[in-house]
Design a protein around this motif. Structure first.
Motif, PDB file in Angstrom:
ATOM      1  N   SER A  69       0.849  -1.191   0.000  1.00  0.00           N
ATOM      2  CA  SER A  69       0.000   0.000   0.000  1.00  0.00           C
ATOM      3  C   SER A  69       0.880   1.235   0.000  1.00  0.00           C
ATOM      4  CB  SER A  69      -0.930   0.001   1.217  1.00  0.00           C
ATOM      5  OG  SER A  69      -0.197   0.043   2.422  1.00  0.00           O
ATOM      6  N   ARG A  70       0.256   2.381  -0.170  1.00  0.00           N
ATOM      7  CA  ARG A  70       1.026   3.617  -0.117  1.00  0.00           C
ATOM      8  C   ARG A  70       0.135   4.752   0.357  1.00  0.00           C
ATOM      9  NH1 ARG A  70      -2.738   3.788  -4.199  1.00  0.00           N
ATOM     10  NH2 ARG A  70      -2.195   5.134  -5.966  1.00  0.00           N
ATOM     11  N   ASP A  71       0.763   5.753   0.942  1.00  0.00           N
ATOM     12  CA  ASP A  71       0.103   6.974   1.348  1.00  0.00           C
ATOM     13  C   ASP A  71       0.825   8.103   0.625  1.00  0.00           C
ATOM     14  OD1 ASP A  71      -0.698   9.349   2.649  1.00  0.00           O
ATOM     15  OD2 ASP A  71      -1.156   8.246   4.480  1.00  0.00           O
ATOM     16  N   ILE A  72       0.237   8.555  -0.454  1.00  0.00           N
ATOM     17  CA  ILE A  72       0.920   9.527  -1.307  1.00  0.00           C
ATOM     18  C   ILE A  72       1.185  10.828  -0.564  1.00  0.00           C
ATOM     19  CG2 ILE A  72       0.697  10.909  -3.402  1.00  0.00           C
ATOM     20  CD1 ILE A  72      -0.851   8.551  -4.616  1.00  0.00           C
ATOM     21  N   ALA A  73       0.209  11.276   0.211  1.00  0.00           N
ATOM     22  CA  ALA A  73       0.357  12.549   0.932  1.00  0.00           C
ATOM     23  C   ALA A  73       1.524  12.494   1.912  1.00  0.00           C
ATOM     24  CB  ALA A  73      -0.929  12.893   1.650  1.00  0.00           C
ATOM     25  N   LYS A  74       1.728  11.339   2.521  1.00  0.00           N
ATOM     26  CA  LYS A  74       2.813  11.181   3.499  1.00  0.00           C
ATOM     27  C   LYS A  74       4.099  10.706   2.854  1.00  0.00           C
ATOM     28  CE  LYS A  74      -0.230  10.171   7.423  1.00  0.00           C
ATOM     29  NZ  LYS A  74      -0.581   9.181   8.478  1.00  0.00           N
ATOM     30  N   LYS A  75       4.065  10.461   1.557  1.00  0.00           N
ATOM     31  CA  LYS A  75       5.242   9.970   0.828  1.00  0.00           C
ATOM     32  C   LYS A  75       5.747   8.672   1.439  1.00  0.00           C
ATOM     33  CE  LYS A  75       7.658  13.877   0.904  1.00  0.00           C
ATOM     34  NZ  LYS A  75       8.711  14.863   0.536  1.00  0.00           N
ATOM     35  N   MET A  76       4.803   7.775   1.721  1.00  0.00           N
ATOM     36  CA  MET A  76       5.126   6.506   2.345  1.00  0.00           C
ATOM     37  C   MET A  76       4.623   5.354   1.496  1.00  0.00           C
ATOM     38  SD  MET A  76       6.597   7.125   5.327  1.00  0.00           S
ATOM     39  CE  MET A  76       6.355   5.571   6.207  1.00  0.00           C
ATOM     40  N   MET A  77       5.291   4.228   1.612  1.00  0.00           N
ATOM     41  CA  MET A  77       4.778   2.984   1.074  1.00  0.00           C
ATOM     42  C   MET A  77       4.982   1.920   2.145  1.00  0.00           C
ATOM     43  SD  MET A  77       7.669   2.160  -1.822  1.00  0.00           S
ATOM     44  CE  MET A  77       7.148   0.495  -2.211  1.00  0.00           C
ATOM     45  N   TYR A  78       4.151   0.879   2.086  1.00  0.00           N
ATOM     46  CA  TYR A  78       4.137  -0.119   3.145  1.00  0.00           C
ATOM     47  C   TYR A  78       4.077  -1.521   2.551  1.00  0.00           C
ATOM     48  CZ  TYR A  78       2.524   4.038   5.650  1.00  0.00           C
ATOM     49  OH  TYR A  78       2.405   5.308   6.163  1.00  0.00           O
ATOM     50  N   LEU A  79       4.500  -2.471   3.369  1.00  0.00           N
ATOM     51  CA  LEU A  79       4.318  -3.872   3.034  1.00  0.00           C
ATOM     52  C   LEU A  79       3.876  -4.586   4.305  1.00  0.00           C
ATOM     53  CD1 LEU A  79       4.580  -5.940   0.705  1.00  0.00           C
ATOM     54  CD2 LEU A  79       6.816  -6.546   1.662  1.00  0.00           C
ATOM     55  N   GLN A  80       2.608  -4.934   4.354  1.00  0.00           N
ATOM     56  CA  GLN A  80       2.068  -5.705   5.465  1.00  0.00           C
ATOM     57  C   GLN A  80       2.318  -7.180   5.177  1.00  0.00           C
ATOM     58  OE1 GLN A  80       0.585  -4.722   8.441  1.00  0.00           O
ATOM     59  NE2 GLN A  80       0.719  -6.903   8.951  1.00  0.00           N
ATOM     60  N   MET A  81       3.009  -7.845   6.086  1.00  0.00           N
ATOM     61  CA  MET A  81       3.380  -9.235   5.878  1.00  0.00           C
ATOM     62  C   MET A  81       2.757 -10.083   6.981  1.00  0.00           C
ATOM     63  SD  MET A  81       7.388  -8.792   4.810  1.00  0.00           S
ATOM     64  CE  MET A  81       7.881  -8.348   6.456  1.00  0.00           C
ATOM     65  N   ASN A  82       1.881 -10.967   6.591  1.00  0.00           N
ATOM     66  CA  ASN A  82       1.206 -11.859   7.528  1.00  0.00           C
ATOM     67  C   ASN A  82       1.587 -13.309   7.252  1.00  0.00           C
ATOM     68  OD1 ASN A  82      -0.196  -9.607   8.591  1.00  0.00           O
ATOM     69  ND2 ASN A  82      -1.848  -9.873   7.105  1.00  0.00           N
ATOM     70  N   SER A  83       1.306 -14.151   8.200  1.00  0.00           N
ATOM     71  CA  SER A  83       1.601 -15.587   8.052  1.00  0.00           C
ATOM     72  C   SER A  83       3.025 -15.802   7.560  1.00  0.00           C
ATOM     73  CB  SER A  83       0.605 -16.233   7.084  1.00  0.00           C
ATOM     74  OG  SER A  83      -0.719 -16.052   7.514  1.00  0.00           O
ATOM     75  N   LEU A  84       3.950 -15.153   8.190  1.00  0.00           N
ATOM     76  CA  LEU A  84       5.342 -15.227   7.754  1.00  0.00           C
ATOM     77  C   LEU A  84       5.901 -16.637   7.895  1.00  0.00           C
ATOM     78  CD1 LEU A  84       6.534 -11.816   9.141  1.00  0.00           C
ATOM     79  CD2 LEU A  84       6.768 -12.564   6.770  1.00  0.00           C
TER      80      LEU A  84
END
Length: 114
Positions: A69-84
């Motif tokens: 996902s990403r938050d353009i306004a915050k200039k962030m991107m994310y990677l949620q990792m489950n069931s590692l």
């Protein structure tokens, strides 16, 4: 543009982590945001993509477990990792493709123990 990845750590199999990638500087003209990973002794592999229109795509090995996902306004991107899984152990890198060039983050280590 500089990218700073964070959020890595050590977890047990089945656990979750959320990686973040913060961009500094002007990031106009972003085309694609991606996550990659590099396991010990292996090549860097693509993990996930998010396009400017919100389209997402995942490597088969993480599909259904990871979410980009990403938050353009915050200039962030994310990677949620489950069931590692132990096979997810790697250094994770964020990458941004812009009309001005490609930018990589420095990597954040994820270690998954069985």
């Amino acid at each position: 543009v500089q990218l700073q990845a964070s959020g890595g750590g050590s977890v047990q199999a089945g656990g979750s982590l959320r990686l973040s990638c913060a961009a500094s500087g002007s990031i106009n003209g972003v085309k694609v945001r991606r996550w990659y990973r590099q396991a010990p002794g292996k090549e860097r592999d693509w993990v996930a993509t998010i396009m400017t229109n919100g389209y997402v795509n995942y490597a088969d090995s993480v599909k259904g477990r990871f979410t980009i996902s990403r938050d353009i306004a915050k200039k962030m991107m994310y990677l949620q990792m489950n069931s590692l899984e132990p096979e997810d152990t790697a250094v994770y890198y964020c990458k941004m493709n812009t009309v001005y060039g490609d930018y990589w983050g420095q990597g954040t280590l994820v270690t998954v123990s069985s």
